[in-house]
Design an enzyme around this catalytic site. Structure first.
Site, mmCIF file in Angstrom:
data_model
loop_
_atom_site.group_PDB
_atom_site.id
_atom_site.type_symbol
_atom_site.label_atom_id
_atom_site.label_comp_id
_atom_site.label_asym_id
_atom_site.label_seq_id
_atom_site.Cartn_x
_atom_site.Cartn_y
_atom_site.Cartn_z
ATOM 1 N N CYS A 102 34.097 26.719 55.233
ATOM 2 C CA CYS A 102 35.475 26.902 54.797
ATOM 3 C C CYS A 102 35.496 28.290 54.186
ATOM 4 O O CYS A 102 34.938 28.501 53.112
ATOM 5 C CB CYS A 102 35.908 25.865 53.763
ATOM 6 S SG CYS A 102 37.558 26.227 53.133
ATOM 7 N N CYS A 105 37.665 28.285 50.666
ATOM 8 C CA CYS A 105 37.170 27.634 49.450
ATOM 9 C C CYS A 105 35.971 26.754 49.784
ATOM 10 O O CYS A 105 34.892 27.272 50.041
ATOM 11 C CB CYS A 105 38.281 26.849 48.762
ATOM 12 S SG CYS A 105 39.313 25.872 49.859
ATOM 13 N N SER A 106 36.141 25.439 49.813
ATOM 14 C CA SER A 106 34.978 24.577 50.027
ATOM 15 C C SER A 106 35.353 23.312 50.780
ATOM 16 O O SER A 106 34.741 22.267 50.573
ATOM 17 C CB SER A 106 34.353 24.220 48.684
ATOM 18 O OG SER A 106 35.326 23.569 47.898
ATOM 19 N N CYS A 107 36.377 23.369 51.654
ATOM 20 C CA CYS A 107 36.790 22.181 52.405
ATOM 21 C C CYS A 107 35.603 21.666 53.215
ATOM 22 O O CYS A 107 34.869 22.441 53.822
ATOM 23 C CB CYS A 107 37.961 22.507 53.314
ATOM 24 S SG CYS A 107 39.391 23.045 52.377
HETATM 25 FE FE FE Z 1 38.366 24.891 51.504
#
Ligand code: FE
Length: 198
Positions: A102, A105-107
Site C-alpha cells: 500500500c 499507508c498500510s492497507c
Molecule cells: Fe493503506
C-alpha cells in the site's frame, strides 16, 4: 496522569477514535468490553485464514476459479467474513510473480493475514517496491529469476490484494491442512514463496 513528562497530545485520528468510541459506549451501541474483545481478537489473528484459502485453491480448481473471479465471495464460502472490502486475489505463475503493497499507508488484508508486519508499513518498502521490486525482494531474501515478470499491486482503502502463490513441486497428494502449513504470511504478501521442508 501526574507525570507530565510523558504527556503526549493526541493526534487528530486518535482524538477521533476516542470521541467516537466514547459516544458509542455512552449511547449504548457497544460496550467497552466488546471493544476490548474485538481489539484482542484482531491482535491475536494470524495468517491462518489466508493459508486456508490458499490450500483450498490449490486442491480445488473450481474454488480457485471462483477465488480469482471474486475473492470476497469465495472467502465467504469458507465462512470467512471480508467486511465491506473488495478482496482481489492475484495468482502467481511460473511466468509472473505478484507482490502487494500500500503505497499510501498500510492497507492490508487483515481479515485473512492478521496485523501487517512493521516493514510492510515502512516508507522504505512502500516507496521502493513499486520502483525496484526485484531489488527489494532480494533484500527480503527472495531472488526472483530474471525471466519471471514481477507485478506489484497497490492496495487502497476499499480494495485489498492477496497473493495466491505457486504451489511448490513435491506437494502432490498433500492434505489441505499440510499444504496450509507451508503458506506463510510473507508468501501471501509475495515477498517469499512456499517451501517444502523435510
Ligand atoms: Fe493503506
Amino acid at each position: 496522569m501526574t507525570d507530565r513528562g510523558s504527556y503526549q497530545p493526541l493526534t487528530y485520528f486518535q482524538l477521533m477514535e476516542v470521541s467516537l468510541r466514547e459516544l458509542l459506549v455512552e449511547k449504548g451501541v457497544v460496550t467497552d468490553a466488546q471493544v476490548d474483545e474485538t481489539l484482542e481478537d484482531m491482535r491475536r489473528r494470524g495468517p491462518e485464514r489466508g493459508a486456508r484459502v490458499v490450500a483450498r485453491a490449490w486442491t480445488d480448481p473450481e474454488f480457485r476459479k471462483r477465488l480469482l473471479a471474486d475473492g470476497t465471495a469465495a472467502c465467504e464460502e469458507l465462512g470467512l467474513d471480508v467486511p465491506a472490502l473488495r478482496l482481489v486475489v492475484v495468482e502467481s505463475t511460473p511466468e509472473v510473480h505478484n507482490v502487494i503493497v500500500c503505497t499510501l499507508c498500510s492497507c492490508y488484508p487483515r481479515m485473512l493475514l492478521g496485523l501487517p508486519p512493521d516493514w510492510y508499513k515502512s516508507r522504505n518498502y512502500r516507496s521502493r517496491v513499486v520502483r525496484e521490486p526485484r531489488i527489494v525482494l532480494a533484500e527480503l531474501g527472495l531472488e526472483v529469476p530474471g525471466d519471471v515478470q514481477i507485478r506489484v499491486h497497490d492496495s487502497t482503502a476499499e480494495m485489498r490484494y492477496m497473493v495466491l502463490p505457486l504451489r511448490p513441486p513435491g506437494t502432490g497428494g498433500w492434505s489441505e491442512e499440510r499444504l496450509a502449513s507451508i503458506v506463510t504470511r510473507d508468501c501471501m504478501i509475495g515477498v517469499a514463496v512456499p517451501e517444502v521442508t523435510r
